[in-house]
Design a protein around this motif. Structure first.
Motif, PDB file in Angstrom:
ATOM      1  N   VAL A 269    -147.232 -64.590  42.871  1.00 21.35           N
ATOM      2  CA  VAL A 269    -148.605 -64.449  44.017  1.00 21.35           C
ATOM      3  C   VAL A 269    -148.448 -64.199  45.011  1.00 21.35           C
ATOM      4  O   VAL A 269    -149.226 -63.748  46.141  1.00 21.35           O
ATOM      5  CB  VAL A 269    -149.355 -66.271  43.782  1.00 21.35           C
ATOM      6  CG1 VAL A 269    -149.758 -66.111  44.887  1.00 21.35           C
ATOM      7  CG2 VAL A 269    -149.616 -66.624  42.409  1.00 21.35           C
ATOM      8  N   VAL A 270    -146.924 -64.640  46.148  1.00 18.66           N
ATOM      9  CA  VAL A 270    -146.279 -64.393  47.442  1.00 18.66           C
ATOM     10  C   VAL A 270    -147.426 -62.862  47.250  1.00 18.66           C
ATOM     11  O   VAL A 270    -147.243 -62.064  48.387  1.00 18.66           O
ATOM     12  CB  VAL A 270    -145.636 -64.855  47.731  1.00 18.66           C
ATOM     13  CG1 VAL A 270    -145.338 -63.880  48.876  1.00 18.66           C
ATOM     14  CG2 VAL A 270    -145.711 -66.290  48.032  1.00 18.66           C
ATOM     15  N   VAL A 271    -146.405 -61.738  46.097  1.00 20.07           N
ATOM     16  CA  VAL A 271    -146.705 -60.404  46.517  1.00 20.07           C
ATOM     17  C   VAL A 271    -148.092 -60.132  46.359  1.00 20.07           C
ATOM     18  O   VAL A 271    -148.570 -59.245  47.239  1.00 20.07           O
ATOM     19  CB  VAL A 271    -145.506 -59.513  45.693  1.00 20.07           C
ATOM     20  CG1 VAL A 271    -146.198 -58.246  45.805  1.00 20.07           C
ATOM     21  CG2 VAL A 271    -144.911 -59.850  46.052  1.00 20.07           C
ATOM     22  N   ARG A 272    -148.700 -60.725  45.998  1.00 20.56           N
ATOM     23  CA  ARG A 272    -150.173 -60.281  45.589  1.00 20.56           C
ATOM     24  C   ARG A 272    -151.176 -60.680  46.745  1.00 20.56           C
ATOM     25  O   ARG A 272    -152.075 -59.491  47.129  1.00 20.56           O
ATOM     26  CB  ARG A 272    -150.244 -60.954  43.960  1.00 20.56           C
ATOM     27  CG  ARG A 272    -151.824 -60.669  44.020  1.00 20.56           C
ATOM     28  CD  ARG A 272    -152.325 -59.413  43.440  1.00 20.56           C
ATOM     29  NE  ARG A 272    -153.600 -58.447  43.321  1.00 20.56           N
ATOM     30  CZ  ARG A 272    -154.737 -57.523  42.817  1.00 20.56           C
ATOM     31  NH1 ARG A 272    -153.096 -56.571  42.941  1.00 20.56           N
ATOM     32  NH2 ARG A 272    -155.354 -57.093  43.167  1.00 20.56           N
ATOM     33  N   MET A 273    -150.860 -61.891  47.551  1.00 18.50           N
ATOM     34  CA  MET A 273    -151.536 -61.912  48.302  1.00 18.50           C
ATOM     35  C   MET A 273    -150.580 -61.206  49.760  1.00 18.50           C
ATOM     36  O   MET A 273    -152.218 -60.454  50.709  1.00 18.50           O
ATOM     37  CB  MET A 273    -151.265 -63.250  48.722  1.00 18.50           C
ATOM     38  CG  MET A 273    -151.815 -64.342  47.780  1.00 18.50           C
ATOM     39  SD  MET A 273    -151.810 -65.725  48.227  1.00 18.50           S
ATOM     40  CE  MET A 273    -152.255 -66.272  49.638  1.00 18.50           C
ATOM     41  N   ALA A 274    -149.992 -61.111  49.957  1.00 26.86           N
ATOM     42  CA  ALA A 274    -149.303 -59.905  51.021  1.00 26.86           C
ATOM     43  C   ALA A 274    -149.449 -58.918  50.758  1.00 26.86           C
ATOM     44  O   ALA A 274    -150.150 -57.753  52.265  1.00 26.86           O
ATOM     45  CB  ALA A 274    -147.601 -60.164  50.678  1.00 26.86           C
ATOM     46  N   TRP A 275    -149.591 -58.220  49.682  1.00 27.44           N
ATOM     47  CA  TRP A 275    -149.741 -56.464  49.288  1.00 27.44           C
ATOM     48  C   TRP A 275    -151.721 -56.617  49.546  1.00 27.44           C
ATOM     49  O   TRP A 275    -151.934 -55.872  50.737  1.00 27.44           O
ATOM     50  CB  TRP A 275    -149.840 -56.350  48.016  1.00 27.44           C
ATOM     51  CG  TRP A 275    -150.521 -55.115  48.033  1.00 27.44           C
ATOM     52  CD1 TRP A 275    -151.652 -54.498  46.944  1.00 27.44           C
ATOM     53  CD2 TRP A 275    -150.570 -53.590  48.386  1.00 27.44           C
ATOM     54  NE1 TRP A 275    -151.814 -53.336  46.979  1.00 27.44           N
ATOM     55  CE2 TRP A 275    -150.954 -53.023  47.682  1.00 27.44           C
ATOM     56  CE3 TRP A 275    -149.307 -53.015  49.114  1.00 27.44           C
ATOM     57  CZ2 TRP A 275    -150.937 -51.248  48.229  1.00 27.44           C
ATOM     58  CZ3 TRP A 275    -149.548 -51.774  49.938  1.00 27.44           C
ATOM     59  CH2 TRP A 275    -150.264 -50.717  48.510  1.00 27.44           C
ATOM     60  N   GLU A 276    -153.187 -57.681  49.025  1.00 26.98           N
ATOM     61  CA  GLU A 276    -153.604 -57.884  49.777  1.00 26.98           C
ATOM     62  C   GLU A 276    -153.886 -57.699  51.197  1.00 26.98           C
ATOM     63  O   GLU A 276    -155.437 -57.222  52.087  1.00 26.98           O
ATOM     64  CB  GLU A 276    -154.444 -59.001  49.139  1.00 26.98           C
ATOM     65  CG  GLU A 276    -154.518 -58.776  47.586  1.00 26.98           C
ATOM     66  CD  GLU A 276    -155.769 -59.126  46.960  1.00 26.98           C
ATOM     67  OE1 GLU A 276    -155.561 -60.982  47.120  1.00 26.98           O
ATOM     68  OE2 GLU A 276    -155.565 -59.796  45.593  1.00 26.98           O
ATOM     69  N   ARG A 277    -153.561 -58.708  51.961  1.00 30.88           N
ATOM     70  CA  ARG A 277    -153.316 -58.970  53.615  1.00 30.88           C
ATOM     71  C   ARG A 277    -152.872 -57.021  54.340  1.00 30.88           C
ATOM     72  O   ARG A 277    -154.052 -57.126  55.110  1.00 30.88           O
ATOM     73  CB  ARG A 277    -152.426 -59.888  53.858  1.00 30.88           C
ATOM     74  CG  ARG A 277    -152.203 -60.124  55.519  1.00 30.88           C
ATOM     75  CD  ARG A 277    -152.184 -61.258  55.751  1.00 30.88           C
ATOM     76  NE  ARG A 277    -151.311 -60.896  57.285  1.00 30.88           N
ATOM     77  CZ  ARG A 277    -150.731 -61.054  57.870  1.00 30.88           C
ATOM     78  NH1 ARG A 277    -149.427 -60.508  57.398  1.00 30.88           N
ATOM     79  NH2 ARG A 277    -150.534 -60.983  58.766  1.00 30.88           N
ATOM     80  N   SER A 278    -152.049 -56.573  53.148  1.00 27.03           N
ATOM     81  CA  SER A 278    -151.480 -55.433  54.023  1.00 27.03           C
ATOM     82  C   SER A 278    -152.923 -54.391  53.847  1.00 27.03           C
ATOM     83  O   SER A 278    -153.017 -53.631  55.170  1.00 27.03           O
ATOM     84  CB  SER A 278    -150.314 -54.775  53.922  1.00 27.03           C
ATOM     85  OG  SER A 278    -149.746 -53.145  53.771  1.00 27.03           O
ATOM     86  N   GLN A 279    -153.360 -53.872  53.050  1.00 22.96           N
ATOM     87  CA  GLN A 279    -154.315 -53.169  52.771  1.00 22.96           C
ATOM     88  C   GLN A 279    -156.019 -53.492  53.582  1.00 22.96           C
ATOM     89  O   GLN A 279    -156.451 -52.590  53.725  1.00 22.96           O
ATOM     90  CB  GLN A 279    -155.061 -53.221  50.861  1.00 22.96           C
ATOM     91  CG  GLN A 279    -153.739 -52.984  50.103  1.00 22.96           C
ATOM     92  CD  GLN A 279    -154.100 -51.305  50.047  1.00 22.96           C
ATOM     93  OE1 GLN A 279    -153.076 -51.393  50.713  1.00 22.96           O
ATOM     94  NE2 GLN A 279    -154.559 -50.461  49.293  1.00 22.96           N
TER      95      GLN A 279
END
Length: 251
Positions: free
Chosen positions: A175-185
């Motif tokens: 979940v943390v990686v997914r949220m961080a990746w979406e934020r980066s995108q």
């Protein structure tokens, strides 16, 4: 990696933003607090090496932040940007290894102390995901290292629930990686839109300057044409007046 996905200009902005938002001092402060809470139940032979590792990771973070926080203000080749991403990858890996080994500070049977270490670890992971502006490779590297190293000590600390806790921690990291990746995108997309807006604004200003220049050239042409036409008209008027003076009326 960003250098494989984005243009050099956008990659430089992402690298500068990511290094500027890194907080090695906060990680060091939390590491000091972690060691202070572990001094009573653990010997210095465990806490001191881990604290030294925290200082090394913070030093790497400070060097990364100082070197690349303003890289978007100077021209950089793609190869230099790639080295910057490798530097950031090494920093992410060092932080992941540091906090992955924080499970070694847990004590079998000491539920209160283990809960504190777990809460600190989860908070650090959530905070790192909230400020991470790196590519997916950086996120996966730091998250995978910390997760594998942290749960590897679970069979000793939680002999009866280690499998369940391992799955739960894996879901948390996902979940943390997914949220961080979406934020980066989202940040990268906003940067792209801003650059496109700036480009359109520059093109509009260029068109406005061209229109002003065209109007100026047209005005200059009309002024020159009127001046050139006025001379023969004046000459014809003078010629007609001269002819009237020389030819008597009625002849």
């Amino acid at each position: 990696f960003n250098h494989q996905t984005y243009s050099p200009r956008l990659q430089a902005e992402l690298l500068a933003l990511g290094s500027g938002q890194s907080r090695p001092h906060l990680s060091l402060i939390v590491a000091l607090l972690t060691v202070l809470t572990s001094m009573a139940p653990l010997p210095p032979a465990l806490t001191v090496p881990w604290l030294l590792g925290a200082f090394l990771a913070a030093t790497l973070g400070f060097a990364f932040r100082y070197r690349y926080r303003d890289c978007d203000r100077r021209p950089m080749a793609r190869e230099a940007l790639r080295r910057g991403e490798v530097f950031g990858l090494c920093y992410s890996a060092s932080v992941g290894v540091l906090w992955g080994f924080s499970s070694q500070l847990m004590v079998p049977g000491n539920a209160e102390h283990n809960l504190i270490i777990t809460m600190i670890y989860l908070g650090v992971c959530a905070g790192a995901g909230a400020i991470a502006i790196f590519g997916l490779g950086h996120l996966l590297m730091g998250s995978a290292l910390s997760l594998v190293l942290f749960v590897s000590h679970f069979p000793v600390i939680f002999p009866h629930r280690w499998l369940f806790l391992t799955v739960m921690f894996g879901l948390f990291h996902f979940v943390v990686v997914r949220m961080a990746w979406e934020r980066s995108q989202i940040i990268a997309a906003n940067m792209k839109l801003r650059k496109e807006k700036e480009l359109l604004l520059e093109q509009q200003q260029l068109e406005v300057r061209k229109a002003h220049q065209t109007n100026h050239n047209k005005s200059a042409f009309l002024a020159a044409a009127i001046h050139d036409l006025r001379q023969p008209v004046h000459a014809l008027i003078l010629l007609g007046h001269a002819l009237r003076l020389r030819v008597p009326d009625g002849e």
